[in-house]
Design a protein around this motif. Structure first.
Motif, PDB file in Angstrom:
ATOM      1  N   LYS A 157       0.840  -1.198   0.000  1.00 47.50           N
ATOM      2  CA  LYS A 157       0.000   0.000   0.000  1.00 47.50           C
ATOM      3  C   LYS A 157       0.876   1.250   0.000  1.00 47.50           C
ATOM      4  CE  LYS A 157      -3.856  -2.244   2.219  1.00 47.50           C
ATOM      5  NZ  LYS A 157      -5.015  -2.038   1.401  1.00 47.50           N
ATOM      6  N   VAL A 158       0.305   2.338  -0.505  1.00 48.03           N
ATOM      7  CA  VAL A 158       0.984   3.632  -0.585  1.00 48.03           C
ATOM      8  C   VAL A 158       0.224   4.612   0.309  1.00 48.03           C
ATOM      9  CG1 VAL A 158       1.589   5.540  -2.131  1.00 48.03           C
ATOM     10  CG2 VAL A 158       1.672   3.194  -2.970  1.00 48.03           C
ATOM     11  N   LEU A 159       0.965   5.411   1.079  1.00 46.94           N
ATOM     12  CA  LEU A 159       0.331   6.429   1.910  1.00 46.94           C
ATOM     13  C   LEU A 159       0.017   7.640   1.045  1.00 46.94           C
ATOM     14  CD1 LEU A 159      -0.583   7.301   4.747  1.00 46.94           C
ATOM     15  CD2 LEU A 159       1.690   8.323   5.034  1.00 46.94           C
ATOM     16  N   VAL A 160      -1.258   8.009   0.979  1.00 44.00           N
ATOM     17  CA  VAL A 160      -1.687   9.170   0.209  1.00 44.00           C
ATOM     18  C   VAL A 160      -2.497  10.100   1.104  1.00 44.00           C
ATOM     19  CG1 VAL A 160      -1.748   7.908  -1.986  1.00 44.00           C
ATOM     20  CG2 VAL A 160      -3.844   8.123  -0.636  1.00 44.00           C
ATOM     21  N   VAL A 161      -2.632  11.323   0.651  1.00 43.90           N
ATOM     22  CA  VAL A 161      -3.524  12.289   1.282  1.00 43.90           C
ATOM     23  C   VAL A 161      -4.745  12.384   0.377  1.00 43.90           C
ATOM     24  CG1 VAL A 161      -3.820  14.651   2.118  1.00 43.90           C
ATOM     25  CG2 VAL A 161      -1.542  13.567   2.195  1.00 43.90           C
ATOM     26  N   VAL A 211      -3.479   3.076   0.590  1.00 48.75           N
ATOM     27  CA  VAL A 211      -4.275   2.534  -0.511  1.00 48.75           C
ATOM     28  C   VAL A 211      -3.434   1.546  -1.315  1.00 48.75           C
ATOM     29  CG1 VAL A 211      -5.736   4.598  -0.670  1.00 48.75           C
ATOM     30  CG2 VAL A 211      -3.705   4.407  -2.127  1.00 48.75           C
ATOM     31  N   ASP A 212      -4.119   0.592  -1.937  1.00 51.20           N
ATOM     32  CA  ASP A 212      -3.418  -0.346  -2.805  1.00 51.20           C
ATOM     33  C   ASP A 212      -3.486   0.157  -4.245  1.00 51.20           C
ATOM     34  OD1 ASP A 212      -6.014  -1.039  -3.630  1.00 51.20           O
ATOM     35  OD2 ASP A 212      -6.069  -2.776  -2.324  1.00 51.20           O
ATOM     36  N   ALA A 213      -2.870  -0.574  -5.141  1.00 49.76           N
ATOM     37  CA  ALA A 213      -2.758  -0.135  -6.533  1.00 49.76           C
ATOM     38  C   ALA A 213      -4.122   0.119  -7.167  1.00 49.76           C
ATOM     39  CB  ALA A 213      -1.968  -1.162  -7.345  1.00 49.76           C
ATOM     40  N   GLU A 214      -5.143  -0.639  -6.791  1.00 50.12           N
ATOM     41  CA  GLU A 214      -6.471  -0.467  -7.379  1.00 50.12           C
ATOM     42  C   GLU A 214      -7.133   0.849  -6.965  1.00 50.12           C
ATOM     43  OE1 GLU A 214      -5.745  -3.521  -5.680  1.00 50.12           O
ATOM     44  OE2 GLU A 214      -5.053  -4.303  -7.600  1.00 50.12           O
ATOM     45  N   VAL A 257       4.324  -0.538  -6.298  1.00 48.10           N
ATOM     46  CA  VAL A 257       3.610  -1.390  -5.339  1.00 48.10           C
ATOM     47  C   VAL A 257       3.702  -2.850  -5.759  1.00 48.10           C
ATOM     48  CG1 VAL A 257       1.321  -1.955  -4.435  1.00 48.10           C
ATOM     49  CG2 VAL A 257       2.063   0.425  -4.543  1.00 48.10           C
ATOM     50  N   GLU A 258       3.478  -3.114  -7.040  1.00 52.00           N
ATOM     51  CA  GLU A 258       3.524  -4.486  -7.519  1.00 52.00           C
ATOM     52  C   GLU A 258       4.917  -5.083  -7.372  1.00 52.00           C
ATOM     53  OE1 GLU A 258       1.881  -4.158 -11.448  1.00 52.00           O
ATOM     54  OE2 GLU A 258      -0.185  -4.172 -10.686  1.00 52.00           O
ATOM     55  N   ALA A 259       5.948  -4.290  -7.622  1.00 58.45           N
ATOM     56  CA  ALA A 259       7.321  -4.783  -7.453  1.00 58.45           C
ATOM     57  C   ALA A 259       7.604  -5.098  -5.992  1.00 58.45           C
ATOM     58  CB  ALA A 259       8.322  -3.755  -7.976  1.00 58.45           C
ATOM     59  N   GLY A 260       7.044  -4.300  -5.087  1.00 58.22           N
ATOM     60  CA  GLY A 260       7.219  -4.540  -3.654  1.00 58.22           C
ATOM     61  C   GLY A 260       6.481  -5.754  -3.162  1.00 58.22           C
ATOM     62  N   ASN A 261       5.489  -6.231  -3.914  1.00 57.96           N
ATOM     63  CA  ASN A 261       4.711  -7.400  -3.510  1.00 57.96           C
ATOM     64  C   ASN A 261       5.283  -8.703  -4.060  1.00 57.96           C
ATOM     65  OD1 ASN A 261       2.834  -6.037  -1.981  1.00 57.96           O
ATOM     66  ND2 ASN A 261       1.476  -5.663  -3.711  1.00 57.96           N
ATOM     67  N   GLN A 262       6.342  -8.622  -4.875  1.00 59.37           N
ATOM     68  CA  GLN A 262       6.954  -9.817  -5.445  1.00 59.37           C
ATOM     69  C   GLN A 262       7.813 -10.506  -4.393  1.00 59.37           C
ATOM     70  OE1 GLN A 262       6.138 -10.861  -8.563  1.00 59.37           O
ATOM     71  NE2 GLN A 262       4.790  -9.098  -8.525  1.00 59.37           N
ATOM     72  N   PRO A 263       7.771 -11.851  -4.348  1.00 57.74           N
ATOM     73  CA  PRO A 263       8.645 -12.547  -3.395  1.00 57.74           C
ATOM     74  C   PRO A 263      10.103 -12.298  -3.740  1.00 57.74           C
ATOM     75  CG  PRO A 263       7.334 -14.090  -4.713  1.00 57.74           C
ATOM     76  CD  PRO A 263       6.954 -12.723  -5.146  1.00 57.74           C
ATOM     77  N   ARG A 264      10.912 -12.154  -2.730  1.00 58.45           N
ATOM     78  CA  ARG A 264      12.343 -11.912  -2.954  1.00 58.45           C
ATOM     79  C   ARG A 264      13.013 -13.212  -3.375  1.00 58.45           C
ATOM     80  NH1 ARG A 264      14.479  -7.108   0.368  1.00 58.45           N
ATOM     81  NH2 ARG A 264      12.552  -6.028   0.753  1.00 58.45           N
ATOM     82  N   GLN A 265      13.891 -13.098  -4.342  1.00 53.85           N
ATOM     83  CA  GLN A 265      14.600 -14.270  -4.833  1.00 53.85           C
ATOM     84  C   GLN A 265      15.904 -14.436  -4.049  1.00 53.85           C
ATOM     85  OE1 GLN A 265      15.133 -13.876  -9.026  1.00 53.85           O
ATOM     86  NE2 GLN A 265      12.951 -13.834  -9.451  1.00 53.85           N
TER      87      GLN A 265
END
Length: 150
Positions: free
Chosen positions: A6-10, A119-122, A140-148
Protein backbone atom coordinates in the motif's frame (compact mmCIF):
# COMPACT_ATOMS: atom_id res chain seq x y z
CA UNK A 1 6.19 5.37 0.99
CA UNK A 2 5.09 1.79 0.33
CA UNK A 3 4.18 -0.59 3.13
CA UNK A 4 2.59 -4.03 2.83
CA UNK A 5 1.56 -3.38 -0.77
CA UNK A 6 0.00 0.00 0.00
CA UNK A 7 0.98 3.63 -0.59
CA UNK A 8 0.33 6.43 1.91
CA UNK A 9 -1.69 9.17 0.21
CA UNK A 10 -3.52 12.29 1.28
CA UNK A 11 -7.12 11.96 0.10
CA UNK A 12 -8.57 15.39 -0.45
CA UNK A 13 -11.87 17.08 -1.16
CA UNK A 14 -11.51 20.69 -2.29
CA UNK A 15 -14.18 23.20 -3.25
CA UNK A 16 -13.32 26.86 -3.66
CA UNK A 17 -15.60 29.80 -4.35
CA UNK A 18 -14.68 30.16 -8.00
CA UNK A 19 -12.95 28.06 -10.64
CA UNK A 20 -10.56 30.95 -11.31
CA UNK A 21 -8.92 30.47 -7.89
CA UNK A 22 -8.84 26.66 -8.03
CA UNK A 23 -5.78 24.86 -9.43
CA UNK A 24 -7.81 21.66 -9.79
CA UNK A 25 -10.43 23.43 -11.95
CA UNK A 26 -7.56 24.70 -14.10
CA UNK A 27 -5.95 21.23 -14.25
CA UNK A 28 -9.25 19.57 -15.15
CA UNK A 29 -10.29 22.34 -17.52
CA UNK A 30 -13.51 22.88 -15.54
CA UNK A 31 -15.75 25.50 -17.17
CA UNK A 32 -16.65 27.51 -14.05
CA UNK A 33 -17.36 30.16 -13.01
CA UNK A 34 -17.93 28.28 -9.73
CA UNK A 35 -15.69 25.48 -8.50
CA UNK A 36 -17.75 22.29 -8.48
CA UNK A 37 -15.48 20.54 -5.99
CA UNK A 38 -12.83 17.89 -6.51
CA UNK A 39 -11.96 14.58 -4.88
CA UNK A 40 -8.42 13.38 -5.49
CA UNK A 41 -5.33 11.98 -3.79
CA UNK A 42 -1.77 13.28 -3.60
CA UNK A 43 1.43 11.99 -2.10
CA UNK A 44 2.63 13.81 1.02
CA UNK A 45 4.94 16.60 -0.12
CA UNK A 46 5.42 20.27 -0.69
CA UNK A 47 8.08 22.79 -1.61
CA UNK A 48 11.86 22.88 -1.29
CA UNK A 49 13.01 25.71 0.95
CA UNK A 50 16.07 27.83 0.06
CA UNK A 51 19.27 25.93 0.82
CA UNK A 52 17.42 22.64 1.28
CA UNK A 53 17.93 19.53 -0.85
CA UNK A 54 14.94 17.89 -2.51
CA UNK A 55 15.50 14.76 -0.39
CA UNK A 56 15.55 16.78 2.86
CA UNK A 57 12.40 18.63 1.76
CA UNK A 58 10.60 15.35 1.05
CA UNK A 59 11.36 14.00 4.52
CA UNK A 60 10.53 17.33 6.22
CA UNK A 61 7.21 17.57 4.37
CA UNK A 62 6.37 13.94 5.21
CA UNK A 63 6.90 14.74 8.88
CA UNK A 64 5.02 18.05 8.73
CA UNK A 65 1.96 16.50 7.03
CA UNK A 66 1.86 13.06 8.70
CA UNK A 67 4.09 13.21 11.86
CA UNK A 68 6.09 10.26 10.43
CA UNK A 69 9.88 10.25 10.43
CA UNK A 70 11.82 8.51 7.66
CA UNK A 71 14.91 8.44 5.48
CA UNK A 72 14.92 9.30 1.78
CA UNK A 73 16.35 6.08 0.38
CA UNK A 74 16.51 6.98 -3.29
CA UNK A 75 15.07 9.25 -5.92
CA UNK A 76 12.33 7.44 -7.86
CA UNK A 77 11.19 10.03 -10.41
CA UNK A 78 11.18 13.68 -11.28
CA UNK A 79 8.44 15.66 -12.96
CA UNK A 80 6.26 18.71 -12.44
CA UNK A 81 3.38 19.36 -10.06
CA UNK A 82 1.29 22.52 -10.47
CA UNK A 83 4.00 23.98 -12.69
CA UNK A 84 6.82 23.40 -10.18
CA UNK A 85 9.61 20.82 -10.30
CA UNK A 86 8.66 17.66 -8.40
CA UNK A 87 10.94 15.01 -6.92
CA UNK A 88 9.60 11.66 -5.74
CA UNK A 89 11.62 9.68 -3.20
CA UNK A 90 11.24 6.24 -1.69
CA UNK A 91 11.02 6.70 2.08
CA UNK A 92 12.50 3.98 4.29
CA UNK A 93 13.17 3.53 8.02
CA UNK A 94 9.72 4.97 8.62
CA UNK A 95 8.59 5.32 12.22
CA UNK A 96 5.51 6.63 13.93
CA UNK A 97 1.79 6.49 13.33
CA UNK A 98 0.50 8.69 10.49
CA UNK A 99 -1.59 11.59 11.80
CA UNK A 100 -2.76 14.59 9.82
CA UNK A 101 -0.73 17.62 10.91
CA UNK A 102 0.76 20.88 9.67
CA UNK A 103 -1.08 23.16 7.26
CA UNK A 104 -3.37 20.31 6.20
CA UNK A 105 -4.64 19.87 9.77
CA UNK A 106 -5.08 23.65 10.19
CA UNK A 107 -6.93 24.06 6.87
CA UNK A 108 -9.07 20.92 7.31
CA UNK A 109 -12.76 21.85 7.01
CA UNK A 110 -15.86 20.67 5.06
CA UNK A 111 -14.76 22.41 1.83
CA UNK A 112 -11.05 21.57 2.19
CA UNK A 113 -10.98 18.07 3.65
CA UNK A 114 -7.79 16.01 4.11
CA UNK A 115 -7.48 12.35 5.11
CA UNK A 116 -4.39 10.14 5.33
CA UNK A 117 -5.04 6.73 3.86
CA UNK A 118 -3.05 3.64 2.92
CA UNK A 119 -4.27 2.53 -0.51
CA UNK A 120 -3.42 -0.35 -2.80
CA UNK A 121 -2.76 -0.14 -6.53
CA UNK A 122 -6.47 -0.47 -7.38
CA UNK A 123 -7.26 2.69 -5.39
CA UNK A 124 -4.81 4.97 -7.21
CA UNK A 125 -7.19 6.01 -9.98
CA UNK A 126 -7.71 9.46 -8.45
CA UNK A 127 -4.03 10.25 -7.82
CA UNK A 128 -2.82 13.69 -8.91
CA UNK A 129 -0.84 14.23 -11.05
CA UNK A 130 -2.38 11.40 -13.06
CA UNK A 131 0.92 10.21 -14.54
CA UNK A 132 1.87 8.89 -11.08
CA UNK A 133 -0.76 6.16 -11.23
CA UNK A 134 1.17 3.78 -13.49
CA UNK A 135 4.48 4.51 -11.74
CA UNK A 136 3.04 3.90 -8.27
CA UNK A 137 1.24 0.76 -9.44
CA UNK A 138 4.53 -0.69 -10.73
CA UNK A 139 6.28 0.28 -7.49
CA UNK A 140 3.61 -1.39 -5.34
CA UNK A 141 3.52 -4.49 -7.52
CA UNK A 142 7.32 -4.78 -7.45
CA UNK A 143 7.22 -4.54 -3.65
CA UNK A 144 4.71 -7.40 -3.51
CA UNK A 145 6.95 -9.82 -5.44
CA UNK A 146 8.65 -12.55 -3.40
CA UNK A 147 12.34 -11.91 -2.95
CA UNK A 148 14.60 -14.27 -4.83
CA UNK A 149 17.50 -15.99 -3.10
CA UNK A 150 20.88 -14.58 -4.03
Amino acid sequence: MVEAGKVLVVKRYLRLGSSAECVMCEYGDAPGPQCGGHQYAVLPGGHVEPGESAAAAAIRELNEETTLTATAARLLWTGTHNGRPAYYFLATDVSGVPRLSGDEAVEHCPTNHFELRWVDAEDLDDIYPADLQSRLTKLVEAGNQPRQAQ
